[in-house]
Design an enzyme around this catalytic site. Sequence first.
Site, PDB file in Angstrom:
ATOM      1  N   ASP A   1       3.802   5.213   5.078  1.00 22.98           N
ATOM      2  CA  ASP A   1       4.777   4.500   4.047  1.00 22.98           C
ATOM      3  C   ASP A   1       4.987   5.214   2.818  1.00 22.98           C
ATOM      4  O   ASP A   1       5.845   5.052   2.131  1.00 22.98           O
ATOM      5  CB  ASP A   1       4.096   3.042   3.590  1.00 22.98           C
ATOM      6  CG  ASP A   1       4.608   1.998   4.539  1.00 22.98           C
ATOM      7  OD1 ASP A   1       5.480   2.279   5.780  1.00 22.98           O
ATOM      8  OD2 ASP A   1       4.638   0.753   4.538  1.00 22.98           O
TER       9      ASP A   1
ATOM     10  N   HIS B   1       0.799  -1.210   0.135  1.00 24.51           N
ATOM     11  CA  HIS B   1       0.308  -0.092  -0.141  1.00 24.51           C
ATOM     12  C   HIS B   1       0.891   1.153  -0.038  1.00 24.51           C
ATOM     13  O   HIS B   1       2.086   1.348   0.139  1.00 24.51           O
ATOM     14  CB  HIS B   1      -0.987  -0.004   1.133  1.00 24.51           C
ATOM     15  CG  HIS B   1      -0.219  -0.170   2.647  1.00 24.51           C
ATOM     16  ND1 HIS B   1       0.158   0.851   3.299  1.00 24.51           N
ATOM     17  CD2 HIS B   1       0.259  -1.185   3.283  1.00 24.51           C
ATOM     18  CE1 HIS B   1       1.018   0.591   4.294  1.00 24.51           C
ATOM     19  NE2 HIS B   1       0.820  -0.881   4.239  1.00 24.51           N
TER      20      HIS B   1
ATOM     21  N   HIS C   1      14.154   0.656   4.736  1.00 19.44           N
ATOM     22  CA  HIS C   1      12.757   1.115   4.977  1.00 19.44           C
ATOM     23  C   HIS C   1      12.828   2.217   6.085  1.00 19.44           C
ATOM     24  O   HIS C   1      12.394   3.438   5.966  1.00 19.44           O
ATOM     25  CB  HIS C   1      11.660   0.042   5.290  1.00 19.44           C
ATOM     26  CG  HIS C   1      10.522   0.784   5.254  1.00 19.44           C
ATOM     27  ND1 HIS C   1       9.804   1.195   3.999  1.00 19.44           N
ATOM     28  CD2 HIS C   1       9.311   0.550   6.214  1.00 19.44           C
ATOM     29  CE1 HIS C   1       8.563   1.462   4.473  1.00 19.44           C
ATOM     30  NE2 HIS C   1       8.183   1.173   5.751  1.00 19.44           N
TER      31      HIS C   1
END
Length: 549
Positions: free
Chosen positions: A322, A9, A107
């Site tokens: 994100d 997503h 990340h």
Amino acid sequence: MNAPPAGWHDAAACLVDGSGNVIAYSEQERHNRVRHAIGDGFNKPVGAARFCLDQAGITIDDIDVIAIGWNVDQMFPGFLADERELATHATGFDFPGRLPRIVRVPHHEAHAASAFYASPFSEAGVLVIDGNGENESTSIWSFSYGRAPELKRAWPRTASLGYAYDGASEWLGFHHLNAGKTMGLAAYGRARGLSVETLLDVDGGDLRPAVPSLQESHGQATIDEIGRHYGATVAAWRDLYSKLAGADGPTVPVHRLPEDPAAVLVAYTAQRLIEDAVTFLASTARGLAGVEELCLAGGVALNCSANGVLPGPVFVPPVPHDAGVALGAAWTVCPPKRTGEAMNPYLGEDVRAPGAAHPETSGLLRTDFDADQVTDLLLDGQVGAVAQGRAEIGPRALCHRSILAVPDTADVHARVNRIKHRERWRPFAGVTFAEYGARLWERQEHLSRYMLGAARVTDEARRVAPGVVHVDGTTRPQVLASGAAPAVEAVLEGLAGRGAPPVLLNTSFNDKGEPIVNSATDALAAFRSMDLDFLVMDQALYRKASRAR
């Protein structure tokens, strides 16, 4: 660019120049109109990347570096090993000729960079909390201009706070990407003085949630291993919440959840877990970094209630979730120069109001925008929307793509929730100028820039703006900077000129299940489909013929 694998997503694209200046940024959901851009075929940032290139007036052949906010080599061993294939997967563009350099940014490092470089701080501790990165769920960093970022500490996926909150959201019947609903419901537990069980152990300076992983994490996990671990751990959290609540889920419809003691208990238990953990981690981060300035990133940094309990200088970027790793990955490759100011959030697509003869406006009455007229409409109890200038980035509407109302009664709260087809217990934010905001809620030096911190309200706020006061006596304020949103600024000044409190209810311009509107076409479609009274778009005011007086 953030190009998550199929089924993930919040794909996004960000373009920076050689000095780290952000030229354009946008989330893919704004372009494909699929919330969170989730699902196979929807999650490549093709539309967002194309917008960035168009905004800069360049083509994909002009790009020197593609930065991806995940270590895809670890997560997909043997998959997309070819650099050209990876570039196409990350952007949606073909690269028949020269191939840009590709950089894989871990990340959490991308999250951390997005928070620090967006902040006004010259140095800071950075706390990243989400469901998971490649191997970690929480990390602490030290950042300062002129030196490389330093990872101070990390906790594995076995201690994921994001998983714990997802378990509560799913127990309540929400999608795990609807954590904001869980946070809104938790306020009812706080308001009732509910006593809940502590689900966090921090003895000895470690972080141990009540439900650890069902299997310890060893080495570097692949995407399949992460998926299995996530599903098993969230299921274990759901089982624990069922045990605490004495039920496997709510016993009432979603619009009546505040009436269900078990539902309120689960939401507040999960919220207290997050608040206790964030408080502990913030103190730890400040100690490890050796400074009081603190930045937060990761999906958990969207938890306004948790952010609001933290003392001292705290900054959260407009895109902590994100989608923000597109920004952080780019800044990892090319950090910006220190400015001493927080980032400008208005980096998305510009809205261009069509002319009166445009077919999209047929049946609508168009006049030139007049702040006095809009002020009168709002004081008359009408609810309108604004779509002006470049779209704000992130999930909070910051007066460029907003629905507005005068919050002088609790009834307006109910009406706006009906307009957005939301649960009636969902809260709203207030927007005003810094001077008047100091009279309405506790001061937040940085969190109120992008509406990312809950603040306790004053008695004056309860009296003049009950429509933005949640059941626990908080609001999620936005302090509007001069020149940031001219139309809304003019209306606030108009309210003050009429002797009315210069504060507005501000919520995102979108219907249930839809992303925030992006283009003029989106704005007009949403205006027609929703029970709104007027729309300010660019320099025009649109009204429905049936509503005009």
